[in-house]
Design a protein around this motif. Structure first.
Motif, PDB file in Angstrom:
ATOM      1  N   ILE A  89       0.961  -1.215  -0.072  1.00 13.71           N
ATOM      2  CA  ILE A  89       0.154   0.036   0.031  1.00 13.71           C
ATOM      3  C   ILE A  89       0.704   1.224  -0.068  1.00 13.71           C
ATOM      4  O   ILE A  89       0.503   2.024  -0.799  1.00 13.71           O
ATOM      5  CB  ILE A  89      -1.078  -0.126   1.253  1.00 13.71           C
ATOM      6  N   TYR A 312      -9.275   3.182  -1.092  1.00 12.89           N
ATOM      7  CA  TYR A 312      -9.504   2.143  -2.072  1.00 12.89           C
ATOM      8  C   TYR A 312      -8.129   1.073  -2.106  1.00 12.89           C
ATOM      9  O   TYR A 312      -8.433  -0.091  -2.085  1.00 12.89           O
ATOM     10  CB  TYR A 312      -9.489   2.557  -3.368  1.00 12.89           C
ATOM     11  N   LEU A 313      -7.019   1.499  -1.633  1.00 13.64           N
ATOM     12  CA  LEU A 313      -5.942   0.645  -1.249  1.00 13.64           C
ATOM     13  C   LEU A 313      -6.051  -0.144  -0.127  1.00 13.64           C
ATOM     14  O   LEU A 313      -5.767  -1.322   0.244  1.00 13.64           O
ATOM     15  CB  LEU A 313      -4.685   1.328  -1.181  1.00 13.64           C
ATOM     16  N   GLN A 315      -8.923  -0.974   1.198  1.00 14.54           N
ATOM     17  CA  GLN A 315      -9.932  -1.721   1.027  1.00 14.54           C
ATOM     18  C   GLN A 315      -9.373  -3.078   0.715  1.00 14.54           C
ATOM     19  O   GLN A 315      -9.919  -4.272   0.917  1.00 14.54           O
ATOM     20  CB  GLN A 315     -10.919  -1.333  -0.091  1.00 14.54           C
ATOM     21  N   GLY A 316      -8.455  -3.245   0.034  1.00 17.79           N
ATOM     22  CA  GLY A 316      -7.703  -4.450  -0.543  1.00 17.79           C
ATOM     23  C   GLY A 316      -7.228  -5.316   0.585  1.00 17.79           C
ATOM     24  O   GLY A 316      -6.908  -6.575   0.535  1.00 17.79           O
ATOM     25  N   ILE A 317      -7.176  -4.761   1.781  1.00 10.29           N
ATOM     26  CA  ILE A 317      -6.488  -5.569   3.040  1.00 10.29           C
ATOM     27  C   ILE A 317      -7.738  -5.671   3.874  1.00 10.29           C
ATOM     28  O   ILE A 317      -7.596  -5.871   5.221  1.00 10.29           O
ATOM     29  CB  ILE A 317      -5.338  -5.092   3.727  1.00 10.29           C
ATOM     30  N   LYS A 318      -8.983  -5.570   3.475  1.00  8.02           N
ATOM     31  CA  LYS A 318     -10.295  -5.741   4.235  1.00  8.02           C
ATOM     32  C   LYS A 318     -10.454  -4.594   5.403  1.00  8.02           C
ATOM     33  O   LYS A 318     -11.148  -5.087   6.220  1.00  8.02           O
ATOM     34  CB  LYS A 318     -10.268  -7.184   4.598  1.00  8.02           C
ATOM     35  N   SER A 324     -10.609   3.392   6.851  1.00  6.60           N
ATOM     36  CA  SER A 324      -9.973   3.906   5.687  1.00  6.60           C
ATOM     37  C   SER A 324      -9.874   5.562   5.257  1.00  6.60           C
ATOM     38  O   SER A 324      -8.922   5.912   5.011  1.00  6.60           O
ATOM     39  CB  SER A 324     -10.171   2.989   4.517  1.00  6.60           C
TER      40      SER A 324
END
Length: 391
Positions: A89, A312-313, A315-318, A324
């Motif tokens: 990230i 949005y980044l 979000q990639g690690i939930k 966020s």
């Protein structure tokens, strides 16, 4: 020299007391007041401070103490886990922010090289502003704080790599010497970490346990340990801030860490006033008309785009959307590393004075805008509403 330092300290801290009182009465953040005081007393306006370089060097100690205290609040296992999760990230977000800075600078008429340096300066967020606005007894022990700190540390590692490149460009040493400048930190970082943890476990904690009745002794040992780690890190090719942080983390597993953190905070705040003052004092107002437009675009662009990118980044690690967004807004400003990049790049002739001041003006504006956004919307020690004020 002694009279000059005493006179400078009188002006800075008496002036800071006045502007802080005005800031509190008008419900404004004190960080902005200190920067404004620096502009007023600095060479561009009243020229009352004739030792700006000395003030700048002393203010650096404040950042060192800030990172040391931050380390005291971070459990090594949690920190390591966060660094593993957030590394990609940090890399992707840094690339996105560099592209933003490069594009805006190019559109504003700066050269390719100057635009590239401005882009690089946009990659990082301010450790000192972010941590100053984090509630020390709340978020450091919560997930949001760990995310912010993990991303800041990874950005610091990238920033150190950039500074190494600039330092190598400024020297006239041979190729082998330059290669060693890159290899040395990679070797020294794990050695410094291991050495710090071993020294704390087998020497420092035993000394503190033996003489824990003497509060003055614990205070002196803490300062000595912090500054020793900072100097050792610099000697090994790392940053003093990183050394201080490692020194703090090494102590974090001990119950004494919170006692040390509480007693060192006034010392940290003393030097942080100097830091924000020196930012304002170093800015040349004569160039303001030439740099204000690109600086405003970059500062507002940073504050608008960084939260979106991190949203949005992460979000990639939930991560949750609310977490966020908060992390993104807290990291919305430009870094004090950007000021150092501007200074070094201008010194070696890579960029002109105007481009250097674009970076400086962007940093100051982004500090101000980001501070307002955070204190109006998220928990912080200097929030304007009682509901959001946390320490």
């Amino acid at each position: 020299m002694e009279a000059s330092i005493v006179h400078s300290f009188f002006l800075i801290f008496a002036g800071a007391a006045v502007v802080a009182s005005i800031a509190l009465y008008t419900r404004q953040p004190m960080l902005i007041a200190y920067i404004a005081l620096g502009v007023l007393f600095g060479p561009s306006v009243l020229s009352l401070i004739d030792e700006p370089k000395l003030m700048d060097e002393m203010s650096h100690i404040g950042i060192i103490f800030l990172l040391f205290l931050l380390g005291l609040d971070m459990q090594p296992s949690h920190l390591l886990n966060m660094l593993k999760k957030a590394s990609w990230i940090a890399l992707l977000s840094s690339a996105a922010f560099a592209l933003l800075g490069y594009s805006v600078a190019l559109l504003c008429g700066y050269t390719n090289i100057e635009s590239l340096v401005i882009g690089v300066a946009m990659m990082f967020s301010s450790t000192i502003v972010c941590i100053k606005l984090l509630p020390t007894t709340v978020l450091h022990h919560k997930h949001t704080g760990e995310l912010v700190v993990g991303l800041l540390l990874l950005q610091d590692i990238i920033a150190i790599a950039v500074l190494l490149v600039l330092y190598s460009m400024s020297g006239n040493d041979g190729d082998s010497q330059n290669i060693m400048q890159y290899i040395k930190p990679l070797i020294s970082l794990p050695l410094l970490v291991c050495g710090a943890f071993l020294f704390v476990k087998y020497v420092l904690l035993k000394l503190i346990a033996k003489f824990d009745r003497f509060h003055e002794y614990i205070f002196l040992v803490s300062i000595g340990w912090c500054l020793s780690m900072a100097v050792l890190a610099e000697t090994l090719g790392l940053s003093a801030e990183m050394g201080a942080f490692i020194g703090g983390v090494a102590l974090a597993t001990s119950p004494i860490s919170q006692y040390i953190a509480t007693h060192l905070k006034p010392l940290r705040d003393f030097f942080l006033v100097l830091f924000f003052f020196s930012i304002g004092a170093s800015f040349n107002l004569d160039l303001l008309g030439q740099v204000i437009i690109p600086a405003l675009i970059l500062a507002i662009g940073s504050l608008a785009i960084k939260p979106v990118v991190f949203r949005y980044l992460l979000q990639g690690i939930k991560e949750k959307a609310s977490t966020s967004w908060e992390v993104g807004f807290r990291l919305g400003q430009v870094s004090e590393f950007s000021l150092l990049i501007a200074y070094l790049a201008a010194n070696i002739g890579l960029i002109g004075i105007e481009a250097s001041h674009v970076i400086q003006a962007t940093a100051i504006l982004s500090f101000a805008l980001s501070t307002y956004v955070v204190i109006l919307n998220f928990p912080s020690p200097i929030a304007l509403s009682n509901k959001l004020r946390r320490d």
